[in-house]
Design an enzyme around this catalytic site. Structure first.
Site, PDB file in Angstrom:
ATOM      1  N   GLU A 125     -23.126  -4.291 -23.292  1.00 49.38           N
ATOM      2  CA  GLU A 125     -24.579  -4.294 -23.267  1.00 49.38           C
ATOM      3  C   GLU A 125     -25.088  -2.860 -23.091  1.00 49.38           C
ATOM      4  O   GLU A 125     -24.469  -2.045 -22.414  1.00 49.38           O
ATOM      5  CB  GLU A 125     -25.112  -5.161 -22.129  1.00 49.38           C
ATOM      6  N   ASP A 154     -15.065  -4.604 -28.172  1.00 54.12           N
ATOM      7  CA  ASP A 154     -16.329  -4.474 -28.909  1.00 54.12           C
ATOM      8  C   ASP A 154     -16.757  -5.857 -29.387  1.00 54.12           C
ATOM      9  O   ASP A 154     -16.502  -6.249 -30.521  1.00 54.12           O
ATOM     10  CB  ASP A 154     -16.143  -3.514 -30.088  1.00 54.12           C
TER      11      ASP A 154
END
Length: 545
Positions: A524, A515
């Site tokens: 994304e 993350d």
């Protein structure tokens, strides 16, 4: 291996021991599985947070191991149906709270659709739910990048509007067609999820926003341009601050096929709300199909310089699927939708001429054939319909088998760029095969894909921003990185063994994730990622209709 494991654990991305659940919850009469990453605990209690009492004692079963050698056990409690808030516990060891309710995913669904509104280009966005306030952006889109038989280099065409595809500011026909189709199909599949009286529901309003931009991308001869972007990747700024010249890149028969498919489909779904708009969409679809008939081979007006500031969306070193070497799959979708919408047998004949069962796989920009196959299964009767259903079941059985042999029951086992989207789409394919056979045999597998995306995974984390107790936080999104703006309901790409950004661990399968907003290859957002989860929630709901 040990060094890799220790590095991943030290990053805070994984916990040595945890109970992982679907953090958004479960339906009362639905399938309920959770997972415990511990070799020491053999039973857990289902604890009611409302009464403060344990209501069930559950065994840990089906123990296996993860790629990092952690032990993983399964907890099953599908027979329990009492609505409320619960945790799974063993002493001080506990899961996050979760809800059992018939509307467990209602708010999530709304966030996923609303995220597309937050991605709009060409309009000011004033959003009360997030506080986002941004002005119009990219109002000069765009200039023809390379001369073709209709427009000279540098000619201006109005292609304002549409959605920003991902964390930057490119706009692509490939992913917009897929996203719009998923919105339309979710509404068709489970309209009660989106009912709003006599007015057009938000999910269809958002689809129309995408469709209206697509219309602007059609050339005079019916062919469709591929994308709009700058020639350089933008900085970490808001879209209104990206002042570079934006270009329209060459036409493509695959994009034209996808355009024809989604426009014909949209014509059917939107006709009850706006008959004139529906006719406009069908006219555009037929125009695109006429171009395809004059262009029998795949054609893509592409050169290497086209991708200096945007994604290629053609076959490349990352996207290597066989379907990208042909536009047969795109034509299949187009001809199926046009046949259903117009009733003209020539389109069914063209579908049959192009049909090969090898094109049945998950619905995505690389291969959209499945949507056309599914709609023909719904609309047709007879031997050919049954052949399509059997061909679909062969692929569904493969995904079910993969799920049954996988930790967390993940049907998709290709952990590449956008694997979370692929996981959602595999769940949809399995559900469609069930429905084609008037069956519910694989509902557990479909639920497992939702569970995995919403927290029942090795990271004990929901892959959708602001959706779950522990949800992805460090989205790779230029606008958010540059401003800190709140972006709820954005699903990220997920584990990617190649980890092209060099941040997530490589070659770790479902563990190749971190993350981090620096890790664009796993963290994304993209519009078609959200669309796939929207579709998965819709087919899941359909099991209970």
């Amino acid at each position: 291996m040990l060094a890799i494991i220790c590095g991943v654990l030290a990053s805070g991305a994984l916990q040595a021991e945890t109970i992982a659940v679907n953090q958004l919850g479960y339906f009362p009469t639905g399938d309920k599985h959770a997972y415990i990453m511990s070799s020491n605990i053999k039973t857990v209690a289902l604890h009611s947070l409302e009464t403060g009492k344990d209501v069930l004692e559950l065994d840990v079963v089906d123990t296996t191991t993860l790629p990092d050698e952690r032990s993983l056990g399964k907890i099953k409690f599908s027979d329990f149906s009492q609505p409320g808030w619960y945790q799974l516990t063993n002493g001080d060891f506990q899961s996050v709270p979760f809800l059992i309710a018939s509307d467990a995913y209602r708010d999530l669904n709304q966030r996923l659709v609303h995220a597309l509104y937050l991605q709009r280009s060409g309009v000011a966005v004033n959003d009360t739910s997030t506080g986002m306030r941004r002005p119009e952006s990219h109002m000069a889109d765009g200039l023809i990048f390379r001369s073709d038989s209709f427009h000279k280099q540098g000619a201006f065409l109005d292609v304002t509007g549409g959605w920003y595809d991902a964390g930057d500011f490119g706009k692509y026909v490939a992913t917009t067609t897929i996203t719009v189709a998923r919105l339309l199909e979710a509404y068709r599949q489970s309209p009660t999820l989106y009912s709003s009286g006599d007015t057009m529901p938000a999910v269809l309003q958002e689809a129309v926003y995408g469709l209206d931009w697509l219309l602007k991308m059609q050339r005079e001869d019916g062919a469709v341009y591929r994308k709009v972007s700058g020639s350089k990747w933008p900085a970490k700024i808001g879209p209104w601050q990206d002042l570079q010249t934006r270009y329209i890149y060459g036409v493509s028969s695959p994009e034209t096929g996808k355009f024809a498919g989604v426009m014909a489909f949209a014509s059917r779904i939107l006709a009850p709300y706006d008959a004139q708009l529906a006719r406009q969409y069908l006219k555009a679809s037929i125009h695109a199909a006429n171009y395809l008939e004059l262009q029998p081979e795949q054609y893509i007006d592409w050169q290497a310089g086209d991708d200096s500031g945007s994604g290629p969306y053609v076959k490349n070193k990352i996207d290597i699927e066989d379907s990208l070497e042909t536009d047969a799959d795109d034509r299949l979708w187009a001809f199926a939708e046009l046949y259903i919408t117009t009733g003209q047998s020539k389109y069914l004949d063209l579908f049959k001429q192009n049909y090969d069962p090898k094109w049945i796989d998950i619905f995505e920009w690389k291969n959209p054939a499945l949507m056309g196959v599914w709609h023909l299964i719904l609309e047709e009767q007879g031997e050919f319909r049954d052949t399509l259903a059997k061909d679909l079941q062969v692929v569904a059985d493969r995904y079910v088998a993969q799920a049954k042999s996988s930790p967390f029951q993940i049907a998709n086992q290709r952990f590449i760029w956008g694997s979370n989207k692929m996981t959602a789409e595999a769940g949809i394919l399995v559900a469609w095969s069930d429905f084609a056979n008037a069956d519910k045999a694989n509902r557990t597998t479909v639920q497992a894909q939702i569970d995995y995306l919403l927290g029942a995974n090795a990271f004990d984390m929901s892959f959708v921003t602001q959706s779950g107790t522990y949800a992805v936080r460090n989205l790779h999104h230029l606008y958010q990185i540059g401003t800190g703006v709140s972006l709820p309901g954005f699903m990220v790409g997920g584990p990617n063994e190649l980890a092209q950004a060099g941040v997530a661990p490589k070659n770790m399968g479902m563990l190749s994730y971190v993350d981090s907003n620096k890790s664009y290859a796993v963290n994304e957002f993209a519009i078609d990622y959200n669309a796939s989860l929207i579709g998965l929630l819709a087919v899941h709901k359909a099991y209970f209709n």
